[in-house]
Design a protein around this motif. Structure first.
Motif, PDB file in Angstrom:
ATOM      1  N   TYR A  42       0.855  -1.181   0.000  1.00  0.00           N
ATOM      2  CA  TYR A  42       0.000   0.000   0.000  1.00  0.00           C
ATOM      3  C   TYR A  42       0.889   1.227   0.000  1.00  0.00           C
ATOM      4  O   TYR A  42       1.912   1.213   0.683  1.00  0.00           O
ATOM      5  N   PRO A  43       0.575   2.280  -0.732  1.00  0.00           N
ATOM      6  CA  PRO A  43      -0.618   2.446  -1.535  1.00  0.00           C
ATOM      7  C   PRO A  43      -0.670   1.460  -2.698  1.00  0.00           C
ATOM      8  O   PRO A  43       0.345   0.855  -3.041  1.00  0.00           O
ATOM      9  N   PRO A  44      -1.853   1.307  -3.305  1.00  0.00           N
ATOM     10  CA  PRO A  44      -2.005   0.325  -4.376  1.00  0.00           C
ATOM     11  C   PRO A  44      -0.910   0.471  -5.432  1.00  0.00           C
ATOM     12  O   PRO A  44      -0.584   1.568  -5.859  1.00  0.00           O
ATOM     13  N   ARG A  97      -8.672  -8.683   1.747  1.00  0.00           N
ATOM     14  CA  ARG A  97      -7.458  -8.265   2.447  1.00  0.00           C
ATOM     15  C   ARG A  97      -6.754  -9.517   2.946  1.00  0.00           C
ATOM     16  O   ARG A  97      -7.399 -10.424   3.477  1.00  0.00           O
ATOM     17  N   VAL A  98      -5.433  -9.555   2.815  1.00  0.00           N
ATOM     18  CA  VAL A  98      -4.667 -10.737   3.186  1.00  0.00           C
ATOM     19  C   VAL A  98      -3.414 -10.311   3.939  1.00  0.00           C
ATOM     20  O   VAL A  98      -2.726  -9.381   3.512  1.00  0.00           O
ATOM     21  N   GLN A  99      -3.130 -11.010   5.045  1.00  0.00           N
ATOM     22  CA  GLN A  99      -1.927 -10.735   5.818  1.00  0.00           C
ATOM     23  C   GLN A  99      -1.239 -12.048   6.189  1.00  0.00           C
ATOM     24  O   GLN A  99      -1.908 -13.019   6.550  1.00  0.00           O
ATOM     25  N   VAL A 100       0.084 -12.035   6.123  1.00  0.00           N
ATOM     26  CA  VAL A 100       0.895 -13.108   6.690  1.00  0.00           C
ATOM     27  C   VAL A 100       1.406 -12.561   8.017  1.00  0.00           C
ATOM     28  O   VAL A 100       1.963 -11.459   8.073  1.00  0.00           O
ATOM     29  N   VAL A 101       1.190 -13.323   9.076  1.00  0.00           N
ATOM     30  CA  VAL A 101       1.588 -12.883  10.407  1.00  0.00           C
ATOM     31  C   VAL A 101       2.520 -13.917  11.030  1.00  0.00           C
ATOM     32  O   VAL A 101       2.518 -15.080  10.642  1.00  0.00           O
ATOM     33  N   LEU A 110       2.756 -10.456  14.995  1.00  0.00           N
ATOM     34  CA  LEU A 110       2.944  -9.238  14.210  1.00  0.00           C
ATOM     35  C   LEU A 110       2.708  -9.549  12.741  1.00  0.00           C
ATOM     36  O   LEU A 110       2.969 -10.666  12.278  1.00  0.00           O
ATOM     37  N   ARG A 111       2.262  -8.556  12.011  1.00  0.00           N
ATOM     38  CA  ARG A 111       2.129  -8.697  10.563  1.00  0.00           C
ATOM     39  C   ARG A 111       3.522  -8.599   9.933  1.00  0.00           C
ATOM     40  O   ARG A 111       4.308  -7.727  10.304  1.00  0.00           O
ATOM     41  N   ILE A 112       3.784  -9.488   8.966  1.00  0.00           N
ATOM     42  CA  ILE A 112       5.044  -9.399   8.228  1.00  0.00           C
ATOM     43  C   ILE A 112       4.809  -9.052   6.763  1.00  0.00           C
ATOM     44  O   ILE A 112       5.656  -8.439   6.127  1.00  0.00           O
ATOM     45  N   ILE A 113       3.667  -9.436   6.224  1.00  0.00           N
ATOM     46  CA  ILE A 113       3.259  -9.074   4.869  1.00  0.00           C
ATOM     47  C   ILE A 113       1.782  -8.711   4.934  1.00  0.00           C
ATOM     48  O   ILE A 113       0.992  -9.447   5.502  1.00  0.00           O
ATOM     49  N   ASP A 114       1.438  -7.581   4.349  1.00  0.00           N
ATOM     50  CA  ASP A 114       0.046  -7.126   4.378  1.00  0.00           C
ATOM     51  C   ASP A 114      -0.331  -6.608   3.000  1.00  0.00           C
ATOM     52  O   ASP A 114       0.321  -5.714   2.469  1.00  0.00           O
ATOM     53  N   ARG A 115      -1.374  -7.200   2.433  1.00  0.00           N
ATOM     54  CA  ARG A 115      -1.943  -6.699   1.181  1.00  0.00           C
ATOM     55  C   ARG A 115      -3.382  -6.315   1.487  1.00  0.00           C
ATOM     56  O   ARG A 115      -4.285  -7.148   1.452  1.00  0.00           O
ATOM     57  N   PRO A 116      -3.626  -5.028   1.789  1.00  0.00           N
ATOM     58  CA  PRO A 116      -4.964  -4.614   2.194  1.00  0.00           C
ATOM     59  C   PRO A 116      -5.957  -4.463   1.058  1.00  0.00           C
ATOM     60  O   PRO A 116      -7.144  -4.319   1.320  1.00  0.00           O
ATOM     61  N   GLU A 117      -5.491  -4.479  -0.194  1.00  0.00           N
ATOM     62  CA  GLU A 117      -6.385  -4.328  -1.330  1.00  0.00           C
ATOM     63  C   GLU A 117      -5.912  -5.227  -2.457  1.00  0.00           C
ATOM     64  O   GLU A 117      -4.716  -5.401  -2.651  1.00  0.00           O
TER      65      GLU A 117
END
Length: 132
Positions: A42-44, A97-101, A110-117
């Motif tokens: 993010y941003p996209p 929305r997808v997160q690897v924690v 904790l989040r290590i990878i976050d793709r919110p869109e």
């Protein structure tokens, strides 16, 4: 913000804590939910790397939104040892929305990878929902 912030004791806590901190206007607290070397898509169309850069993105989101963040119903978490995949369908029509924690040595997450869109053309002027 002063005092000790609540830490995520399960992968599912991260989204709830993100929404709570966003609604409190706490960009620093939002960034603390990410590992120091985390990657935020993010941003996209861009990658934001590291907690300090993620904090700046969180502050920009807070500075440019007027509506409260809304909780989103999480999809089932998938776990593999100290890693987990969390996700939510978006409430703001920007895709899932997808997160690897990751579980830290102290047992918190904790989040290590976050793709919110999922959609690069997603609207960014509205207040984001929980998975951000």
């Amino acid at each position: 913000m002063t005092g000790t912030r609540e830490r995520a004791t399960s992968p599912e806590d991260l989204t709830r804590l993100f929404v709570e901190r966003a609604n409190e206007g706490d960009a620093e607290g939002m960034a603390e939910l990410y590992a120091p070397d985390a990657v935020l898509a993010y941003p996209p169309g861009a990658a934001t790397v590291g907690r300090a850069a993620i904090r700046a993105v969180c502050q920009a989101l807070l500075d440019h939104t007027t509506e409260p963040f809304r909780p989103e119903e999480p999809l089932p978490t998938v776990r593999y040892g100290d890693l987990a995949l969390t996700s939510t369908p978006s409430g703001d029509n920007t895709g899932g929305r997808v997160q690897v924690v990751r579980r830290e040595p102290d047992g918190t997450w904790l989040r290590i990878i976050d793709r919110p869109e999922n959609r690069p053309e997603a609207r960014t002027e509205n207040r984001p929902a929980a998975g951000r």
